[in-house]
Scaffold this motif. Structure first.
Motif, PDB file in Angstrom:
ATOM      1  N   LEU A  31       0.827  -1.206   0.000  1.00  0.00           N
ATOM      2  CA  LEU A  31       0.000   0.000   0.000  1.00  0.00           C
ATOM      3  C   LEU A  31       0.857   1.249   0.000  1.00  0.00           C
ATOM      4  O   LEU A  31       0.652   2.165  -0.813  1.00  0.00           O
ATOM      5  N   ASN A  32       1.836   1.316   0.883  1.00  0.00           N
ATOM      6  CA  ASN A  32       2.700   2.494   0.966  1.00  0.00           C
ATOM      7  C   ASN A  32       3.482   2.701  -0.328  1.00  0.00           C
ATOM      8  O   ASN A  32       3.570   3.823  -0.844  1.00  0.00           O
ATOM      9  N   GLU A  35       1.203   3.963  -3.029  1.00  0.00           N
ATOM     10  CA  GLU A  35       0.860   5.363  -2.767  1.00  0.00           C
ATOM     11  C   GLU A  35       1.995   6.285  -3.218  1.00  0.00           C
ATOM     12  O   GLU A  35       1.754   7.304  -3.878  1.00  0.00           O
ATOM     13  N   ASN A  39       1.739   8.942  -6.559  1.00  0.00           N
ATOM     14  CA  ASN A  39       1.818  10.356  -6.206  1.00  0.00           C
ATOM     15  C   ASN A  39       3.100  11.029  -6.690  1.00  0.00           C
ATOM     16  O   ASN A  39       3.230  12.257  -6.596  1.00  0.00           O
ATOM     17  N   ASP A  58      -7.025  -2.734   2.911  1.00  0.00           N
ATOM     18  CA  ASP A  58      -5.858  -2.147   2.234  1.00  0.00           C
ATOM     19  C   ASP A  58      -5.887  -2.453   0.736  1.00  0.00           C
ATOM     20  O   ASP A  58      -5.494  -1.609  -0.083  1.00  0.00           O
ATOM     21  N   LYS A  61      -8.104  -0.007  -0.912  1.00  0.00           N
ATOM     22  CA  LYS A  61      -7.450   1.303  -1.015  1.00  0.00           C
ATOM     23  C   LYS A  61      -6.521   1.338  -2.227  1.00  0.00           C
ATOM     24  O   LYS A  61      -6.476   2.338  -2.968  1.00  0.00           O
ATOM     25  N   ILE A  62      -5.777   0.243  -2.440  1.00  0.00           N
ATOM     26  CA  ILE A  62      -4.854   0.171  -3.579  1.00  0.00           C
ATOM     27  C   ILE A  62      -5.622   0.236  -4.892  1.00  0.00           C
ATOM     28  O   ILE A  62      -5.263   0.988  -5.808  1.00  0.00           O
ATOM     29  N   LEU A  65      -7.110   3.685  -5.425  1.00  0.00           N
ATOM     30  CA  LEU A  65      -6.054   4.655  -5.713  1.00  0.00           C
ATOM     31  C   LEU A  65      -5.642   4.581  -7.181  1.00  0.00           C
ATOM     32  O   LEU A  65      -5.507   5.610  -7.857  1.00  0.00           O
TER      33      LEU A  65
END
Length: 251
Positions: A31-32, A35, A39, A58, A61-62, A65
């Motif tokens: 995930l991190n 992200e 970005n 999670d 979220k991925i 995103l």
């Protein structure tokens, strides 16, 4: 390989400005890392190692995103790119391997580590999961993964998953029994065999001979690259999408 290397993901993204990023970091970092990637770059596609995440929250979220940044997201369930698997997919679709089907899938080294490979593979062959049921909760093999026995029902198939003890030996195999033969997907997919039904004097039985369906595990990641090229060109491909991987985690 005479290619540049970096100790920092941001630095790599700034210096290379890649179209494609492969995320092969530990699962709890996915995930991190994704992200940071979305970005800090104009990336067009991400190929992430499986599982997408250890939990559905999670993973969602991925997926969201990547959707919001219009990035194509794929998960590296590499068996989908194997020639034998693709050939068998066609056999299921055309009815050459007839339903109804019952089967047993053995996996070791944890449900998320190896078991998810075979859930994804069977969804590729048999279609969406209709229901599932835990048979034996088994034991935790790490803080994030576990071994359990369970049943999955598809539209025309019922499959029992059994967890083998990795401490004894690795065991990953599938046996599917259909109305017109038997499919053996052995040694993790290195050995794939089909036995059709033979009829002699009104007795129906499995043929004594087996047909070998050629796999290509010596080039399994190269096969993934070929499928990724098709995806980037918006051609039909066999990769697992982020949305499909999310559904597997939820299932």
């Amino acid at each position: 390989y005479h290619v540049p290397t970096f100790t920092n993901l941001n630095t790599a993204l700034i210096n290379l400005n890649p179209d494609i990023v492969v995320v092969a970091s530990p699962t709890d970092s996915h995930l991190n890392d994704i992200e940071v990637t979305v970005n800090n770059s104009s990336v067009k596609a991400i190929l992430c190692e499986k599982p997408l995440s250890y939990n559905a929250e999670d993973a969602k979220k991925i997926v969201n995103l990547c959707d919001s940044h219009k990035i194509k997201l794929y998960v590296n369930y590499y068996r989908r790119a194997d020639p034998a698997v693709i050939e068998l997919k066609n056999s299921f679709v055309t009815g050459e391997i007839a339903s109804p089907i019952k089967g047993v899938a053995w996996y070791s080294k944890g449900l998320l580590h190896n078991g998810s490979h075979f859930i994804d593979l069977l969804k590729f062959w048999l279609g969406p999961i209709l229901s599932s049921q835990i048979i034996n909760k088994g034991s935790d093999i790490s803080k994030a993964d576990f071994a359990l026995d369970f049943r999955i029902d598809f539209k025309n198939a019922n499959i029992i998953f059994l967890a083998a003890e990795e401490k004894f030996y690795t065991h990953c195999t599938i046996e599917l029994v259909s109305s017109n033969g038997r499919l053996s997907y052995e040694q993790g997919g290195n050995r794939v065999l089909w036995q059709s039904v033979s009829k002699s004097k009104d007795i129906r039985k499995l043929s004594d001979s087996e047909v070998s369906i050629k796999s290509d595990f010596d080039h399994y990641q190269f096969n993934i690259v070929n499928e990724l090229e098709k995806a980037m060109l918006d051609l039909p491909h066999n990769l697992t999408t982020g949305h499909e991987a999310l559904e597997t985690i939820k299932d």
